[in-house]
Design a protein around this motif. Structure first.
Motif, PDB file in Angstrom:
ATOM      1  N   VAL A 107      31.076  81.607 -22.198  1.00  0.00           N
ATOM      2  CA  VAL A 107      30.328  82.830 -21.902  1.00  0.00           C
ATOM      3  C   VAL A 107      28.990  82.504 -21.243  1.00  0.00           C
ATOM      4  CG1 VAL A 107      31.413  84.219 -23.688  1.00  0.00           C
ATOM      5  CG2 VAL A 107      29.421  82.872 -24.262  1.00  0.00           C
ATOM      6  N   GLU A 108      28.454  81.326 -21.501  1.00  0.00           N
ATOM      7  CA  GLU A 108      27.226  80.908 -20.830  1.00  0.00           C
ATOM      8  C   GLU A 108      27.466  80.738 -19.338  1.00  0.00           C
ATOM      9  OE1 GLU A 108      23.902  77.271 -21.038  1.00  0.00           O
ATOM     10  OE2 GLU A 108      25.662  77.275 -22.358  1.00  0.00           O
ATOM     11  N   VAL A 110      29.235  82.610 -17.495  1.00  0.00           N
ATOM     12  CA  VAL A 110      29.177  83.921 -16.853  1.00  0.00           C
ATOM     13  C   VAL A 110      27.769  84.211 -16.337  1.00  0.00           C
ATOM     14  CG1 VAL A 110      29.399  86.398 -17.251  1.00  0.00           C
ATOM     15  CG2 VAL A 110      31.086  84.840 -18.214  1.00  0.00           C
ATOM     16  N   GLU A 111      26.777  83.940 -17.169  1.00  0.00           N
ATOM     17  CA  GLU A 111      25.400  84.207 -16.761  1.00  0.00           C
ATOM     18  C   GLU A 111      24.922  83.209 -15.712  1.00  0.00           C
ATOM     19  OE1 GLU A 111      21.216  85.520 -18.959  1.00  0.00           O
ATOM     20  OE2 GLU A 111      22.921  84.770 -20.122  1.00  0.00           O
ATOM     21  N   ARG A 123      27.772  88.743 -20.231  1.00  0.00           N
ATOM     22  CA  ARG A 123      27.895  87.623 -21.164  1.00  0.00           C
ATOM     23  C   ARG A 123      27.988  88.129 -22.606  1.00  0.00           C
ATOM     24  NH1 ARG A 123      23.447  82.731 -21.965  1.00  0.00           N
ATOM     25  NH2 ARG A 123      24.460  81.735 -23.772  1.00  0.00           N
TER      26      ARG A 123
END
Length: 255
Positions: A107-108, A110-111, A123
């Motif tokens: 998910v990190e 994504v940012e 995220r």
């Protein structure tokens, strides 16, 4: 079915060995977040790969694969064999790029890939969706599968002398309570051992599962009711042994 003293010894040895792995990696996992979540980015490829494969072998896997083969023959396994293509692409095309990005979690990424407040929101939504909602569903169906396995292997199971328990007004069977205790145990050794401990435990469980299922297959084929591999093939339709799936009318006829 009743457990013998040998069964009890083997089960106890399994849990002691698993907890021993967790304790062995306890200090290493506590060094920093990179060591805990990413094994210090130093895990060998074969251990990471085996852990990924072993992770797919949950309590529901034997039940699901058995059903696929029963209804669709060996070719039914292509429902999950096709995942190998994604794994190959990941290893040979994306792994180096992922490593170079230096992210801690997916998910990190994504940012990192996008930007601005919208990326932070995405995220967060992705973290909640996968980390909470989807994981709850997965743990739920795996726990149900494990409860089913325990009920079949040990009918009439009692825990602490009781066949059922009531928690918050909800009545639960002894097998479901046992599954809950096992989930807590897994959570504890995962928290104290980090990724290293989890991966090594996966390796141990994978070897144990492969040896056990191979021996089970050999013993099952040797049963007089089966008559070996030749007897098994004689009792099943030819379509069961096809490696490639059929399409259209042929597939419907085979089903």
């Amino acid at each position: 079915m009743h457990l013998t003293w040998l069964d009890g010894v083997l089960i106890a040895a399994y849990f002691v060995f698993s907890l021993g792995i967790a304790l062995y990696y306890y200090r290493r996992a506590g060094k920093d977040t990179s060591e805990f979540f990413l094994s210090g980015r130093s895990m060998p490829w074969w251990l990471a790969g085996t852990s990924m494969v072993a992770t797919t072998f949950a309590a529901d896997t034997p039940l699901a694969v058995s059903e696929l083969v029963a209804y669709n023959g060996i070719a039914g396994n292509w429902l999950w064999w096709n995942f190998a293509l994604g794994g190959v692409l990941t290893v040979f095309f994306f792994a180096r790029l992922w490593r170079r990005s230096g992210v801690l979690t997916d998910v990190e990424f994504v940012e990192l890939r996008y930007s601005g407040p919208a990326a932070a929101w995405l995220r967060g939504i992705k973290a909640v969706y996968f980390g909470l909602l989807m994981n709850v569903i997965i743990i739920g169906w795996v726990s149900l599968a494990m409860e089913t396995v325990i009920d079949v292997l040990f009918p009439g199971l009692t825990l602490f002398g009781r066949a059922s328990f009531t928690l918050l007004g909800i009545e639960m069977s002894a097998s479901l309570v046992l599954v809950g205790l096992l989930v807590l145990l897994v959570g504890v050794y995962s928290l104290i051992s980090g990724l290293w401990g989890v991966a090594v435990t996966d390796l141990f469980q994978f070897v144990l599962a492969m040896v056990g299922t191979t021996l089970l297959a050999i013993f099952a084929l040797d049963l007089p009711e089966v008559g070996g591999l030749a007897g098994l093939k004689a009792r099943l339709p030819e379509t069961t042994f096809r490696m490639l799936p059929t399409i259209g009318e042929a597939a419907q006829g085979a089903g």
